[in-house]
Design a protein around this motif. Structure first.
Motif, PDB file in Angstrom:
ATOM      1  N   TYR A   1       0.589  -0.996   0.222  1.00  0.00           N
ATOM      2  CA  TYR A   1      -0.006  -0.155   0.086  1.00  0.00           C
ATOM      3  C   TYR A   1       0.746   1.006  -0.571  1.00  0.00           C
TER       4      TYR A   1
ATOM      5  N   GLU B   1      -5.914  -2.603   8.673  1.00  0.00           N
ATOM      6  CA  GLU B   1      -6.692  -2.634   7.686  1.00  0.00           C
ATOM      7  C   GLU B   1      -7.531  -1.356   8.311  1.00  0.00           C
TER       8      GLU B   1
ATOM      9  N   LEU C   1      -7.545   1.572   5.971  1.00  0.00           N
ATOM     10  CA  LEU C   1      -9.184   2.460   4.866  1.00  0.00           C
ATOM     11  C   LEU C   1      -8.752   4.198   5.523  1.00  0.00           C
ATOM     12  N   ASN C   2      -8.385   4.240   6.770  1.00  0.00           N
ATOM     13  CA  ASN C   2      -8.541   5.540   6.581  1.00  0.00           C
ATOM     14  C   ASN C   2      -7.798   6.266   6.244  1.00  0.00           C
TER      15      ASN C   2
ATOM     16  N   CYS D   1      -8.295   6.755   2.788  1.00  0.00           N
ATOM     17  CA  CYS D   1      -9.853   7.653   2.902  1.00  0.00           C
ATOM     18  C   CYS D   1      -9.647   9.147   2.731  1.00  0.00           C
TER      19      CYS D   1
ATOM     20  N   TRP E   1      -7.001   3.469  -4.866  1.00  0.00           N
ATOM     21  CA  TRP E   1      -6.367   2.745  -3.649  1.00  0.00           C
ATOM     22  C   TRP E   1      -7.630   4.052  -2.683  1.00  0.00           C
ATOM     23  N   SER E   2      -7.249   5.323  -2.555  1.00  0.00           N
ATOM     24  CA  SER E   2      -8.614   6.065  -2.106  1.00  0.00           C
ATOM     25  C   SER E   2      -9.973   5.573  -2.688  1.00  0.00           C
TER      26      SER E   2
ATOM     27  N   SER F   1     -10.921   2.986  -3.637  1.00  0.00           N
ATOM     28  CA  SER F   1     -11.547   1.437  -3.295  1.00  0.00           C
ATOM     29  C   SER F   1     -11.431   1.892  -2.142  1.00  0.00           C
ATOM     30  N   SER F   2     -11.032   2.691  -1.053  1.00  0.00           N
ATOM     31  CA  SER F   2     -11.073   2.229   0.415  1.00  0.00           C
ATOM     32  C   SER F   2     -12.473   3.757   1.045  1.00  0.00           C
TER      33      SER F   2
ATOM     34  N   THR G   1     -15.511   0.980  -0.129  1.00  0.00           N
ATOM     35  CA  THR G   1     -15.176  -0.162   1.121  1.00  0.00           C
ATOM     36  C   THR G   1     -16.076   0.531   2.657  1.00  0.00           C
ATOM     37  N   THR G   2     -16.085   1.758   2.418  1.00  0.00           N
ATOM     38  CA  THR G   2     -16.232   2.201   4.236  1.00  0.00           C
ATOM     39  C   THR G   2     -16.970   2.599   4.037  1.00  0.00           C
TER      40      THR G   2
END
Lengths: 622, 497
Positions: free
Chosen positions: A400, A497, A501-502, A505, A517-518, A520-521, A524-525
């Motif tokens: 990541y 994890e 994610l934070n 995000c 990645w941003s 997808s996070s 996801t959240t």
């Protein structure tokens, strides 16, 4: 003279004699078949496990490394176990070596316990227990301090003195071997030296009973020997300078710190020890007192294989995880995705993370991530040390681009479980990408002392002299692009994890590589309020909208009653059509309970963000 | 006849053996105009007359390497490279013969069939000896978790090293023990202490050779004792008490920030088992006490921090770069066991810096401290350097002859004030190593050198940091097992005065 076996009035039945060499052929065939089975078990069936074990076990060709293993009893077994484990870098090579060692052990067992031909394959049972011990390994391997193969080394060593004693048939010689074994063996081999001494002691006892030795004298001698065997560890503790915890005085060499809450992991070790003792006790029995039954040896063979097959740990998530981690170590993202596509409705979070990393590296993250199951199956283990963070953070933080986190969790693992090739590799790469060249050089220096990581480590020296070359490596270039964020000083992030994610995000800006990645996070959240700013980054950069981004835009616009206007033209017509179907299905079934609606929607729309957003909730991670 | 032949054979054999071990330097060589690179860098040093051999590795590619070592007053030998392992006996003779003198090192390398000689270098041998022992904690440069920890003592005249205490002795499956902050009274080990945390927690204090376990935490204190400072001759130990927090950089290679939420100073009277408050200002963060050699003054670091939002912890994390420590001194009445008014000694804050770890030289003339741009745990601050305050002329200077581009932090004086040992991460930025430097009567330091090891590559492969290097004149005689037994026992509860 009357035949003892015949009674008056009984008709004698003569059984046909077995052809000469029958037992020999049975034994040879049994041993060969067992060898084939062992090779298959270690080199093919459990290849991923064995590969992973060697990634988690460091062996260095270095004097200091050797001396470190002399610090407590049993240390030399650890050294031997680690030496053997390294060959599983190539699982089939390791399997050949280990199988050869097992056959050697079998040969020693036969000689040491003087097994007659019709019982010779009884020697396969301890071998089976060794294989079973390996086969039982589960998630605990990630949090173990002892190498698995050190126990095999110990078992072999326990038999060695009895084997050597065969060449010195006299009682005095055997007593000398026992005394020497305990005195000199305990400091290096711990429990297994004591076990070996116990086997010798049983052998001496049996031999004494068959000889014309006075029974009282025999008992006294045996008692004294036993007391000696029990006294040496405490004496060693008192007199030596080694760091010995008295609580584990008789258990050094055994994995005493491993397997919390999982006592069944000791089954194979206990069984093997009891089998060896049982074999030793056979010396009390006249081996020719029972009629040789030809089917006993095949039975032992079958029992051995059955124990291994039946007792081995079987868990789809564990096996998939091992295979994925092996693929990741070769950066074979296609293989990771191939494994992710295998039928599995309940992957754990780690499998989801690995899959997402592979999707990202194949530029398919926001296109396909929700076409796979997104579940939170816990690790199937009672070992409370196992968590997503402890097991996965050392590897996945690196991919990541969270280099400090990667370095940190590899260091924490090193602290808890000792240095491992995996940790050293990722610490080296993290240091390299962080431009900490001297630090990277240190880890390269250490890895160059291994057999199988030497070449890979040496190839990285070129970056120490010319860091600009990192940009010519595709993987490193991508990772460097992921590091373009502002430093943040924060609290301890133990649930990795969530930390990842934070992090993504909350990014206010970043490189194109960080965008997926941003997004997808955010998806996801379900961070709804962050979605549109990120959506418009795609739009403004004229980047194609991945499928799940389109799905999310349509869904959120629908909920918010937002008119997408011209943005509709950026959407794939098939996605638009599917969304209409989704709307019709959900709008026409509002009378159903949430569970019933979820089941209905899942049938047609499971592989969409819509299903995930509406019905996948409360995912747990640790 | 057979006896004679046997003896002849023995003599010939031994002679052959000796000849095969004796190297001679080449007579025919080309003089290179460059300095040889060796690791560790043991060139141009001032070394103690009783230090262990400075084994080193010659970092050149060559078919064969020979090294000639010669004292200017006698003693010479030739050794093979690239790893130059100096026999201890020969080394000690060389140092003894050349005290206050020098020895030179010539490196010859055979490259492409021809011998080349690099520019020789010399090291000076000080007449001043160094304390015989050094102790340190070995710990990974880690973050939160810990497991195998030990405090070790090393004989500086050889490579002998032994555990003072190892937490393996008491650790169990899921219960581990942290140990830290070893400290001695005036370089003697009959009075010493260290802390144990978590499993079998307590402070282990050895008084007149007898260990006891004490619980220094009372209701009035924010923690048990943390950073210790033995009074030079009274049975008193000053401690800081600290509530420490650790934060993590997401990208900065300094990686970790250690902050005190609160900290105060206490005095523990061993004989009376009493704790008294020295300083406990709720806004000030007092820490790192140190005594003057005459025992009449206590030095410490202190920073003022007022919360802006009411959430002190959150504010510390936000404004951590504004936390600047100054160094204070406070007089101490030995008879009354009371302290006077603190006096600001070094106003580091006024120059935008943070000064920590004051340590007074044994002659009382100098105050050595570390200083960086902010904060309290300078081992994580790459710009942390060593500074020296000269009480005689009230000047402060950076010890440029010792500092590097990376961290210099924890430091100690030898008992004769001629040597200092300090923690630094100059080698790789992460693993702390102890470096030793000479300190002359004019207040100048020599080039620092790393603690010598038998294997010159040892430090490169070693995966632990050396923490809190402290000199001792004698070894710790209490055995690790005795420490373990004491720690497993009950603690004596200290009481507030």
């Amino acid at each position: 003279m009357r035949n003892k076996s015949s009674k008056p009035g009984k008709k004698q039945v003569s059984r046909p004699e077995l052809p000469a060499g029958t037992f020999t052929w049975i034994n040879i065939t049994g041993s060969l078949l067992f060898a084939l089975y062992s090779f298959w078990f270690l080199g093919i069936h459990k290849a991923d496990l064995m590969f992973r074990l060697q990634e988690l076990t460091l062996f260095l060709f270095d004097k200091t490394f050797f001396y470190e293993h002399l610090q407590s009893p049993g240390g030399l077994l650890e050294y031997a176990g680690k030496f053997l484990t390294q060959f599983f870098y190539y699982p089939r090579l390791g399997a050949v070596i280990l199988t050869a060692l097992l056959l050697l052990w079998q040969w020693m067992l036969v000689r040491a316990f003087d097994l007659p031909k019709h019982l010779r394959l009884l020697s396969l049972l301890p071998l089976s227990m060794a294989l079973l011990y390996i086969g039982m390994q589960e998630y605990s391997i990630f949090v173990a301090k002892y190498s698995v193969l050190s126990q095999l080394a110990g078992m072999i060593l326990a038999v060695l003195p009895l084997f050597v004693a065969r060449f010195f048939p006299g009682t005095r010689a055997r007593i000398l071997i026992l005394l020497t074994l305990v005195l000199l063996g305990y400091p290096f081999f711990g429990f297994y030296a004591l076990l070996g001494a116990l086997l010798l002691w049983v052998g001496l006892f049996a031999a004494g009973r068959t000889e014309t030795e006075h029974q009282t004298k025999l008992l006294l001698r045996q008692l004294l020997l036993l007391l000696f065997l029990l006294a040496v560890p405490p004496l060693f503790f008192l007199l030596s300078g080694q760091n010995i915890n008295p609580k584990y005085l008789f258990a050094y060499g055994l994995p005493v710190y491993d397997y919390p809450n999982t006592p069944w992991m000791w089954t194979a070790l206990v069984a093997c020890s009891l089998l060896l003792l049982g074999l030793a006790l056979l010396s009390f029995v006249k081996k020719d007192s029972c009629r040789p039954l030809w089917w006993l040896n095949p039975l032992f063979f079958v029992l051995g294989i059955t124990f291994v097959q039946a007792g081995s740990y079987k868990d789809l998530n564990f096996e998939t995880q091992l295979a994925m981690e092996r693929a990741i170590s070769h950066e074979d993202w296609d293989k990771v995705l191939e494994l992710a596509r295998k039928p599995n409705d309940n992957p754990n979070r780690l499998l989801v993370i690995y899959r997402n990393i592979a999707l990202y590296n194949k530029n398919q993250l926001c296109e396909r991530m929700f076409t796979f199951p997104n579940t939170d199956e816990p690790f199937h283990t009672k070992n409370t040390l196992v968590s997503n963070t402890i097991v996965g953070a050392p590897v996945n933080c690196f991919y990541y681009g969270l280099l400090n986190y990667s370095y940190r969790w590899n260091m924490e693992n090193m602290v808890l479980f000792g240095p491992r090739p995996e940790n050293l590799r990722f610490m080296m790469m993290s240091a390299l990408l962080n431009r900490e060249m001297e630090l990277a050089g240190k880890y390269i220096h250490i890895l160059e002392k291994t057999l199988f990581y030497k070449k890979w480590a040496s190839e990285h020296r070129v970056y120490l002299d010319d860091p600009a070359l990192l940009l010519e490596n595709k993987q490193y270039k991508t990772l460097l692009a992921l590091t373009q964020y502002e430093n943040l000083l924060g609290q301890d992030q133990r649930v990795i994890e969530l930390a990842i994610l934070n992090h993504f995000c909350n990014l206010k800006s970043g490189t194109d590589e960080m965008l997926e990645w941003s997004m997808s996070s955010i998806l996801t959240t379900k961070s709804v309020y962050k979605f549109w700013p990120m959506f418009f980054v795609y739009v403004n950069k004229n980047l194609p909208l991945p499928r799940h981004v389109q799905e999310a835009a349509l869904l959120l616009a629908y909920f918010e009653k937002r008119d997408l206007g011209d943005l509709i033209n950026l959407m794939d017509p098939r996605v638009l059509q599917r969304f209409d179907e989704f709307k019709r299905l959900t709008e026409s079934n509002t009378h159903l309970t949430e569970e019933m609606l979820a089941a209905l929607v899942k049938r047609s729309f499971e592989k969409s963000y819509w299903y995930y957003f509406c019905f996948v909730k409360d995912l747990k991670t640790n | 006849m057979s006896t004679f032949l046997y003896r002849l054979w023995t003599v010939l054999f031994v002679a052959a053996l000796m000849l095969s071990c004796t190297q001679t330097l080449p007579n025919d060589y080309a003089e290179l105009n460059e300095e040889v690179t060796i690791s560790p860098d043991y060139r141009n040093l001032i070394i103690p007359c009783n230090i262990a051999p400075l084994n080193f590795k010659v970092e050149v590619s060559a078919e064969k390497i020979l090294v000639g070592i010669q004292g200017d007053r006698g003693g010479s030998f030739v050794l093979k490279g690239p790893k130059v392992l100096i026999p201890e006996k020969k080394w000690r003779s060389l140092l003894e013969a050349n005290k206050s003198g020098k020895y030179s090192v010539e490196v010859y390398a055979r490259q492409n069939g021809e011998w080349n000689r690099y520019q020789p270098f010399t090291n000076s041998i000080a007449a001043d000896s160094i304390d015989e022992y050094l102790s340190y904690r070995l710990i990974e440069p880690s973050y939160v978790l810990y497991e195998n920890l030990c405090i070790r003592q090393r004989h500086l005249g050889s490579f002998w090293e032994k555990d003072i205490y190892n937490n393996n002795l008491v650790s169990e499956k899921e219960d581990f023990q942290c140990i830290n902050c070893h400290s001695y009274q005036n370089y003697q080990t009959d009075n010493m202490q260290f802390h144990a945390r978590a499993h079998h927690a307590g402070t282990l204090i050895v008084c007149d050779g007898v260990p006891r376990k004490v619980n220094l935490k009372t209701e009035q204190l924010i923690s048990g004792g943390v950073y210790p400072a033995w009074h030079p001759f009274e049975k008193l130990i000053a401690y800081s008490v600290n509530n420490t927090n650790q934060l993590f950089h997401s990208k900065d290679i300094q990686k970790v920030e250690v902050l005190d939420r609160n900290s105060d100073l206490i005095l523990y009277d061993i004989e009376r088992n009493q704790v008294s408050i020295i300083q406990n200002d709720s806004i000030a963060l007092e820490t790192f006490p140190a005594w003057s050699p005459d025992g009449k003054t206590l030095y410490y670091s202190s920073a003022r921090f007022e919360s802006r939002t009411g959430d002190r912890e959150s504010d510390l994390a936000t404004y951590y770069q504004e936390i600047k420590y100054n160094i204070f001194s406070v007089p101490f009445d030995i008879e009354q066991r009371t302290f006077g008014e603190p006096r600001l000694l070094i106003d580091a804050e006024s120059i935008g810096m943070s000064a920590l770890l004051p340590r007074i030289s044994p002659d009382g003339r100098y105050l050595l401290f570390s200083m960086a741009e902010y904060g309290t745990f300078h081992i994580w601050h790459k710009n942390s350097d060593l500074y020296l305050l000269d009480f005689q002329n009230n000047t402060i200077r950076s010890l440029e002859e010792v500092n590097s581009k990376d961290t210099e932090s924890y430091h100690s004086w030898s008992s004769n004030g001629r040597w200092m040992v300090f923690s630094t991460r100059r080698d790789d930025g992460s693993y702390t190593r102890p470096y030793i430097a000479y300190f002359d009567e004019q207040g100048r330091a020599g080039k620092p050198f790393i603690l010598p090891q038998k294997d010159p590559d040892f430090h490169l492969g070693f995966l632990k940091s050396y923490n809190i290097p402290e000199f001792m004149k004698e070894p710790v005689r209490v055995s690790p097992r005795k420490f373990a037994r004491t720690l497993k026992g009950d603690a004596i509860q200290a009481v507030m005065r």
